[in-house]
Write an enzyme that holds these catalytic residues in place. Structure first.
Site, PDB file in Angstrom:
ATOM      1  N   LYS A 177       0.830  -1.039  -0.043  1.00 22.61           N
ATOM      2  CA  LYS A 177       0.026  -0.235   0.017  1.00 22.61           C
ATOM      3  C   LYS A 177       0.946   1.528  -0.018  1.00 22.61           C
ATOM      4  O   LYS A 177       1.998   1.427   0.281  1.00 22.61           O
ATOM      5  CB  LYS A 177      -0.765  -0.238   1.114  1.00 22.61           C
ATOM      6  CG  LYS A 177      -1.837  -1.048   1.015  1.00 22.61           C
ATOM      7  CD  LYS A 177      -3.111  -1.079   2.216  1.00 22.61           C
ATOM      8  CE  LYS A 177      -3.895  -2.275   2.218  1.00 22.61           C
ATOM      9  NZ  LYS A 177      -4.984  -2.545   3.271  1.00 22.61           N
ATOM     10  N   PHE A 229     -15.951   3.090   7.104  1.00 23.45           N
ATOM     11  CA  PHE A 229     -14.464   3.368   6.824  1.00 23.45           C
ATOM     12  C   PHE A 229     -14.382   3.480   5.228  1.00 23.45           C
ATOM     13  O   PHE A 229     -13.143   3.671   4.772  1.00 23.45           O
ATOM     14  CB  PHE A 229     -13.675   2.421   7.274  1.00 23.45           C
ATOM     15  CG  PHE A 229     -13.806   0.812   6.971  1.00 23.45           C
ATOM     16  CD1 PHE A 229     -13.311   0.343   5.509  1.00 23.45           C
ATOM     17  CD2 PHE A 229     -14.747   0.047   7.420  1.00 23.45           C
ATOM     18  CE1 PHE A 229     -13.667  -0.987   5.080  1.00 23.45           C
ATOM     19  CE2 PHE A 229     -14.915  -1.419   7.197  1.00 23.45           C
ATOM     20  CZ  PHE A 229     -14.258  -1.901   5.970  1.00 23.45           C
ATOM     21  N   HIS A 245      -2.124  -5.778   1.480  1.00 21.71           N
ATOM     22  CA  HIS A 245      -3.366  -6.357   0.978  1.00 21.71           C
ATOM     23  C   HIS A 245      -3.236  -7.731   0.502  1.00 21.71           C
ATOM     24  O   HIS A 245      -2.388  -8.159  -0.036  1.00 21.71           O
ATOM     25  CB  HIS A 245      -3.998  -5.664   0.073  1.00 21.71           C
ATOM     26  CG  HIS A 245      -5.315  -6.404  -0.616  1.00 21.71           C
ATOM     27  ND1 HIS A 245      -6.672  -6.153  -0.061  1.00 21.71           N
ATOM     28  CD2 HIS A 245      -5.578  -7.145  -1.724  1.00 21.71           C
ATOM     29  CE1 HIS A 245      -7.557  -7.039  -0.645  1.00 21.71           C
ATOM     30  NE2 HIS A 245      -6.828  -7.666  -1.709  1.00 21.71           N
TER      31      HIS A 245
END
Length: 210
Positions: free
Chosen positions: A20, A66, A127
């Site tokens: 990320k 979120f 991820h």
């Protein structure tokens, strides 16, 4: 005692890994962890997603509190997408990642990648695909130019072997027994290459120069 040969199976599995935006500077270090854990990096690319692309990628999270912060975070800078392959790749990669909440990971799985590189629940550094079907969808999303054929397993793998592999191999072994070459392994290898039923057939076009 009667000996039983195990039935043939295909073990290779693929999953998607994302480094990320906030840990992109740790790319080489993270890749080293991945390779030392027995994974093969099959595909890799660096890209930056737009908020709309992030929304599409995380469509299953749409409507959650979120979600806006997630899409803003994932589109905030470049990321690295990788296709990882190994036996049970999905589960092994999830195990190496640790819990999605990095704070919890630091307590319960201190040696996991999210414990090492993550910050909190949202900024968890990496991820991983949830399951095999999700992995195939996510790989197609990140690598649209790659042709992904589903890897057969179980009965599908046995059917494939019976239909496409065993007939050619049986014919090759029969020819080997008749020929009795000095170097049987090399002879059989050459025979299989020559008689491969899936060998591409190329058409050669001859052009004449003026």
């Amino acid at each position: 005692m009667q000996m039983f040969m195990p039935e043939p199976q295909i073990f290779v599995e693929r999953t998607l890994a994302l480094i990320k935006p906030d840990v992109i500077d740790k790319e080489e270090e993270i890749e080293d962890h991945i390779l030392r854990s027995g994974f093969l990096i099959v595909q890799k690319r660096k890209l930056q997603l737009s908020p709309e692309q992030c929304s599409n990628f995380y469509a299953d999270q749409y409507g959650k509190v979120f979600f806006p912060n997630l899409t803003a975070y994932m589109s905030s800078g470049p990321l690295v997408a990788m296709v990882l392959a190994r036996h049970c790749a999905v589960s092994y990669w999830k195990e190496l990642l640790g819990p999605s909440n990095s704070i919890r990971a630091k307590r319960t799985h201190p040696h996991s990648l999210r414990a090492i590189y993550g910050t909190d629940d949202l900024r968890n550094a990496l991820h991983g695909s949830l399951n095999i079907s999700t992995a195939e969808r996510e790989i197609r999303f990140m690598f649209p130019e790659v042709i992904l054929e589903p890897i057969p397993a179980g009965q599908r793998a046995r059917d494939y072997l019976n239909l496409y592999v065993k007939p050619t191999l049986l014919a090759g072994l029969t020819a080997l027994c008749k020929e009795k070459p000095a170097d049987p392994m090399t002879w059989l290898a050459d025979w299989l290459i020559e008689h491969n039923p899936n060998k591409p057939r190329l058409q050669h076009h001859v052009t004449e120069e003026e």
